[in-house]
Scaffold this motif. Structure first.
Motif, mmCIF file in Angstrom:
data_model
loop_
_atom_site.group_PDB
_atom_site.id
_atom_site.type_symbol
_atom_site.label_atom_id
_atom_site.label_comp_id
_atom_site.label_asym_id
_atom_site.label_seq_id
_atom_site.Cartn_x
_atom_site.Cartn_y
_atom_site.Cartn_z
ATOM 1 N N HIS A 96 0.961 -1.394 -0.062
ATOM 2 C CA HIS A 96 -0.156 0.112 0.032
ATOM 3 C C HIS A 96 0.854 1.163 -0.078
ATOM 4 C CE1 HIS A 96 -3.024 2.911 1.331
ATOM 5 N NE2 HIS A 96 -3.962 2.124 0.668
ATOM 6 N N ARG A 97 0.272 2.303 -0.514
ATOM 7 C CA ARG A 97 1.011 3.402 -0.598
ATOM 8 C C ARG A 97 1.318 4.083 0.655
ATOM 9 N NH1 ARG A 97 -2.972 6.769 1.398
ATOM 10 N NH2 ARG A 97 -5.160 6.404 0.523
ATOM 11 N N SER A 98 0.839 3.953 1.705
ATOM 12 C CA SER A 98 0.739 4.499 3.237
ATOM 13 C C SER A 98 1.869 3.711 4.023
ATOM 14 C CB SER A 98 -0.391 4.609 3.866
ATOM 15 O OG SER A 98 -0.910 3.338 4.024
ATOM 16 N N CYS A 99 2.424 2.538 3.529
ATOM 17 C CA CYS A 99 3.348 1.715 4.097
ATOM 18 C C CYS A 99 4.519 2.411 4.574
ATOM 19 C CB CYS A 99 3.661 0.529 3.368
ATOM 20 S SG CYS A 99 4.712 -0.594 4.261
ATOM 21 N N VAL A 100 4.906 2.295 5.793
ATOM 22 C CA VAL A 100 5.953 3.174 6.628
ATOM 23 C C VAL A 100 7.115 2.250 6.885
ATOM 24 C CG1 VAL A 100 6.598 4.794 8.458
ATOM 25 C CG2 VAL A 100 4.028 4.673 7.684
ATOM 26 N N PRO A 101 8.099 2.231 6.269
ATOM 27 C CA PRO A 101 9.328 1.630 6.658
ATOM 28 C C PRO A 101 9.732 2.024 8.108
ATOM 29 C CG PRO A 101 10.109 3.076 5.139
ATOM 30 C CD PRO A 101 8.603 3.270 5.023
ATOM 31 N N ASN A 102 9.965 1.001 8.933
ATOM 32 C CA ASN A 102 10.499 1.385 10.412
ATOM 33 C C ASN A 102 11.890 1.814 10.289
ATOM 34 O OD1 ASN A 102 10.396 1.615 12.846
ATOM 35 N ND2 ASN A 102 11.122 -0.298 13.213
ATOM 36 N N PHE A 103 12.384 3.060 10.709
ATOM 37 C CA PHE A 103 13.539 3.518 10.574
ATOM 38 C C PHE A 103 14.097 3.787 9.150
ATOM 39 C CE2 PHE A 103 13.559 2.336 15.040
ATOM 40 C CZ PHE A 103 13.907 3.562 15.636
ATOM 41 N N GLY A 104 13.217 3.869 8.217
ATOM 42 C CA GLY A 104 13.397 4.260 6.847
ATOM 43 C C GLY A 104 13.156 5.519 6.368
#
Length: 458
Positions: A369-377
């Motif tokens: 999904h467009r909203s996926c947030v990479p942790n510490f990315g």
């Protein structure tokens, strides 16, 4: 005197007066106020036995009972004021003004059944006020129902001050409803399974501006002492209950220096972590008339637009920048090199692709999904001691920014402020979700596309 200790472990900010009322009593011995304090840090640093600095009637209660007990005290104050002050003065006026027909049956009935509803504005001003003092645990969490009940009564002599430390400060550091999504306290677990909490911060003061009758409400702090005192004076003049929420540092739990309370209050305000507002029902019957957002920087933008002192570069001052200054959030930021940042997503760009609904629906964990947030990315730039530095931030930090941005946008809309930064990203997301714009292209040219949408809206 009203002692407002909006900081823990350092000198209190005291409003001093030269008159006898500064000691909480008039010259004839009458008390001009009472205080009901919920057990917590405010009672520890405000009245440690065996000394008690309160020269007026003062009560210490359990967490949840401060508001209701103080309400009962206020009712007794009204009765006492009517019997010992208002009624004798009205009788004396009647005897001095008239020789015949001094007291009709109706006047006698009114005088013997006098309550605040029948008092004049001047008589209400002379009515001693009962102050309720407590932290966000006492007034916004475990005691929230009691406070809600009391505020709905809208009594003219009940005034409340919530010292918002965003944590149960004196019982070990547990999360309260007012805690941020980052957690970060002594008893808040942090690891692979949990990095804080996905529950949004309860905006206690805002809650009392809707569905609670017509109280006077202000969210203020020592970041703007003049506004804080002005709001309190207006609240004292208001013929109804007044509720004040003030950001209050807890130095040990927040991990800040003892001399930084006012600075932290300014940073949390400027970052949208806890914006200032005044809600005054006397200004009108629409939220746009009652709400006042003056005092917040860049009121028509998502974030405060400011500049780095070293190079003059303009940037958004977000909750992530504020979080860098408090030790409780240290696990959410990692110092990185500039070349490492080039392989990451800029904080502002990441926020474009996320809505609060994405967080609620947990799409932020879906890698497709467009909203996926990479942790510490995701990274931010900050100015530390005159040098530009780079920091990778946790996924939870990004979600916290989304939540605070949504809360600020809601507040803007209530005050009738048009947000210039809201329409453009919304239009861009509609194109992405409607397959009109490839996600990869949007991610590669995020800033240019947002600027183009903004220009089209104008």
């Amino acid at each position: 005197m009203l002692v407002m200790k909006l900081r823990i472990g350092e000198k209190a900010v005291v409003k001093k007066e030269s008159t006898a009322s500064a000691l909480g009593r008039r010259a004839n011995g009458m008390s001009v106020m009472m205080m009901g304090a919920s057990t917590g840090c405010n009672t520890v640093y405000g009245s440690t036995p065996p000394s008690n600095p309160h020269p007026y009637p003062w009560m210490n209660s359990l967490f949840q009972d401060g508001a209701t007990i103080s309400w009962l005290l206020s009712e007794s104050v009204v009765v006492n004021h009517a019997r010992r002050s208002v009624a004798p003065e009205r009788m004396a006026d009647a005897l001095l003004d008239r020789e015949e027909g001094v007291m009709t049956d109706a006047s006698y009935f009114t005088l013997t059944h006098l309550d605040d509803a029948l008092m004049t504005d001047q008589e209400i001003r002379e009515l001693p006020k009962v102050w309720v003092i407590g932290g966000d645990g006492a007034l916004g969490d475990i005691g929230f129902q009691n406070v809600s009940k009391v505020i709905l009564q809208n009594r003219p002599n009940v005034k409340m001050l919530m010292l918002d430390t965003q944590v149960y400060s004196n019982t070990g550091g547990q999360n309260s409803d007012s805690s941020t999504m980052l957690g970060g306290y002594d008893m808040n677990q942090f690891g692979i399974a949990s990095q804080g909490k996905l529950i949004e911060k309860k905006n206690v003061a805002e809650a009392f501006t809707s569905g609670h009758g017509s109280p006077f409400v202000a969210q203020v702090s020592m970041a703007n002492a003049a506004k804080l005192y002005k709001a309190m004076l207006d609240g004292l003049e208001y013929r109804g209950t007044a509720f004040f929420q003030a950001y209050t540092t807890c130095q040990p739990e927040h991990g800040v220096s003892d001399n930084m309370s006012a600075d932290q209050a300014k940073m949390v305000r400027d970052s949208r972590g806890m914006p200032e507002f005044v809600y005054n029902p006397r200004n009108g019957e629409t939220s746009q008339e009652a709400f006042d957002l003056k005092g917040n920087p860049s009121t028509n933008r998502d974030w405060w637009r400011t500049k780095f002192k070293t190079n003059g570069e303009e940037y958004n001052y977000t909750v992530a920048h504020w979080a860098l200054t408090e030790g409780r959030f240290r696990k959410h930021v990692k110092s990185i090199k500039e070349e490492e940042a080039r392989e990451m997503i800029h904080f502002d760009d990441m926020l474009v692709f996320i809505t609060q609904d994405d967080v609620v629906q947990r799409r932020v964990f879906n890698q497709g999904h467009r909203s996926c947030v990479p942790n510490f990315g995701v990274y931010i730039k900050a100015e530390i001691n005159g040098k530009i530095k780079y920091y990778a931030v946790s996924r939870q930090m990004v979600l916290f920014a989304v939540e605070r941005r949504k809360a600020w946008r809601m507040l803007q809309s209530k005050a009738g402020v048009v947000n210039k930064d809201y329409l453009a990203p919304t239009a861009l997301l509609k194109k992405i979700d409607g397959a009109q714009l490839p996600l990869a292209k949007a991610q590669s040219k995020t800033r240019q596309l947002v600027d183009a949408e903004l220009a089209a809206i104008k």
